[in-house]
Design a protein around this motif. Structure first.
Motif, PDB file in Angstrom:
ATOM      1  N   LEU A 157      23.504 -31.092 -91.852  1.00 25.34           N
ATOM      2  CA  LEU A 157      24.860 -31.264 -91.359  1.00 25.34           C
ATOM      3  C   LEU A 157      25.335 -30.031 -90.594  1.00 25.34           C
ATOM      4  O   LEU A 157      25.897 -30.134 -89.496  1.00 25.34           O
ATOM      5  N   SER A 243      31.156 -35.985 -89.263  1.00 19.46           N
ATOM      6  CA  SER A 243      30.284 -36.802 -88.417  1.00 19.46           C
ATOM      7  C   SER A 243      30.986 -37.174 -87.120  1.00 19.46           C
ATOM      8  O   SER A 243      32.216 -37.062 -87.004  1.00 19.46           O
ATOM      9  N   ARG A 251      25.472 -42.675 -85.502  1.00 20.23           N
ATOM     10  CA  ARG A 251      26.348 -41.751 -86.232  1.00 20.23           C
ATOM     11  C   ARG A 251      25.569 -40.468 -86.479  1.00 20.23           C
ATOM     12  O   ARG A 251      24.490 -40.481 -87.084  1.00 20.23           O
ATOM     13  N   GLU A 253      25.651 -36.868 -88.241  1.00 21.87           N
ATOM     14  CA  GLU A 253      26.355 -36.035 -89.217  1.00 21.87           C
ATOM     15  C   GLU A 253      26.392 -34.596 -88.718  1.00 21.87           C
ATOM     16  O   GLU A 253      25.362 -33.984 -88.445  1.00 21.87           O
ATOM     17  N   THR A 254      27.587 -34.074 -88.583  1.00 17.07           N
ATOM     18  CA  THR A 254      27.758 -32.729 -88.035  1.00 17.07           C
ATOM     19  C   THR A 254      29.116 -32.165 -88.429  1.00 17.07           C
ATOM     20  O   THR A 254      30.073 -32.920 -88.672  1.00 17.07           O
TER      21      THR A 254
END
Length: 467
Positions: A157, A243, A251, A253-254
């Protein structure tokens, strides 16, 4: 009584007009209003975010560059065109009024945002010096947190970064920051450099379409070789705190969403009650606002006719045009005060340059396609010349040399301790006045804004002081 000229904005256009008027109108009362005490060289902002250049290297002090004009630290929020009065908010929070005989509007532009769920709350901009430095702090912090974590999902992430916008700002931001993170990741012994991922999202079919298909593809290949994931014909659908969702349903995730998808003219323009074109003030080739010959507009906020291109085209909002429009606009201010005929602005675009960091760049000087090392030489040479100030040129050249030898620093400045650095904190667009509100404020004079410091004096023009 000296002639009163108020200049709104301290960028390429505003500062250029002020410096020209200092020579052409040495006895005039020239005032430049800007919230920042420096001119920012925007094309090098991605290199500030990447730690290649320190923040001061890409700025020129307004107080140092101005010799006779008065710098007024504040933000113009309204203009009473009938009474010829400018309403501004001082950096202390106090409302101030400035009278003018001639008004020059060059407030520049802001980040263009869209009605995308979560964008303003979780997106980060790259339009101001503060945003660039906050972004650097944030990215470094994500690497440090990932290195300290034992959770593989958290590491993924924090090591994934998403940049939306495939124009110059987006491409340069992704390219320069990818170089920074790939180099710094090797210093963290618990972090696998291959975990660091950069994603560049572009709604169009190619990157930087203004450069043409060949250079757009050359840029894409450079990014792909570095491991950047380039998503073409894709846009941002939504974002949350961990995200982003793309238009194709993916999608990612970050914790890092960087928004660079274009700019919009300063909101002041839409509150003046005069004609505009796609948010930019409609002006003549002499920069005069129709119906208000005492008002001139140039730079990003003005739709200046492009006499070279013809066919109703307007000059693009670039630093190159803003720099060259400034002396013509200043001469026309003088001409209007002296009853002389104004000049018309005409400039042939010299081309575009894009620094991708390291030895990579693409450039199109005088319609000639260049990439690689030749483009890098042209790009950096152009930036040095365009900065204009010898001190700034020396700082930039010296820091480029130092970075080439010593590499990047991994030191955070601590900005994120109490602030998030997101778009919602930097973009102030809801306090500009309508023409009716500006008229009322001008009548009231320098009343303090709620919460302002009471002992700060109001700034007025010579006419008010005489009364």
């Amino acid at each position: 009584m000296p002639e009163r000229v108020v200049i709104v904005g301290g960028g390429f256009a505003g500062l250029g007009v002020a410096r020209r008027l200092e020579r052409r109108l040495p006895d005039a009362d020239v005032r430049l209003v800007s919230p920042d005490d420096y001119m920012l060289y925007l094309p090098l902002l991605p290199q500030v975010a990447a730690g290649v250049l320190p923040p001061t290297a890409v700025t020129a002090s307004l107080t140092r560059r101005l010799t006779r004009a008065t710098f007024v630290p504040g933000r113009v929020i309204g203009v009473d065109l009938d009474r010829r009065r400018v309403v501004s908010t001082s950096i202390t929070g106090r409302r101030e009024i400035l009278d003018y005989d001639r008004l020059v509007l060059a407030p520049g532009s802001i980040t263009r945002t869209m009605d995308i769920p979560g964008l303003r709350e979780y997106g980060r901009g790259m339009k101001t010096l503060a945003e660039a430095q906050f972004l650097r702090d944030h990215v470094l912090g994500q690497l440090e947190l990932a290195n300290a974590s034992d959770d593989p999902d958290e590491r993924a992430l924090r090591c994934r970064f998403v940049v939306v916008g495939g124009g110059y700002a987006g491409v340069e931001t992704a390219a320069n920051l990818e170089l920074m993170t790939s180099g710094l990741a090797r210093r963290f012994h618990r972090l696998d450099p291959s975990q660091v991922q950069w994603h560049l999202v572009q709604h169009g079919a190619q990157l930087m379409p203004e450069l043409g298909p060949r250079l757009g593809e050359d840029t894409r290949q450079v990014l792909l070789r570095r491991g950047v994931h380039v998503h073409l014909r894709t846009s941002l659908a939504s974002a949350d705190d961990c995200s982003v969702t793309l238009s194709d349903g993916r999608r990612l995730e970050t914790n890092t969403l960087v928004w660079t998808a274009g700019v919009s003219p300063n909101p002041l323009v839409s509150r003046l009650g005069v004609d505009s074109e796609e948010g930019r003030l409609v002006v003549g080739a002499d920069f005069a606002v129709p119906g208000h010959p005492e008002v001139f507009a140039l730079g990003d906020c003005a739709a200046v006719p492009d006499l070279v291109a013809g066919n109703g085209a307007v000059c693009p909002p670039t630093a190159q045009h803003a720099t060259r429009q400034a002396p013509v606009a200043a001469d026309n201010v003088v001409a209007s005060l002296r009853g002389r005929r104004p000049r018309r602005y005409r400039h042939r675009d010299l081309g575009l340059v894009v620094d991708l960091g390291g030895p990579d760049a693409v450039a199109k000087p005088l319609h000639l396609d260049l990439s690689g090392r030749p483009a890098q030489i042209v790009t950096r040479g152009y930036h040095l010349v365009a900065m204009g100030a010898p001190v700034a040129m020396a700082r930039v050249a010296g820091n480029w040399a130092l970075h080439a030898v010593a590499g990047n620093s991994s030191v955070r400045l601590g900005f994120l301790t109490r602030s998030s650095g997101r778009l919602a904190e930097f973009e102030h667009t809801d306090d500009y006045l309508t023409p009716e509100q500006a008229c009322e404020a001008a009548e009231q004079g320098g009343d303090p804004v709620p919460g302002a410091t009471a002992d700060v004096p109001t700034t007025t023009g010579p006419a008010d002081r005489a009364r």
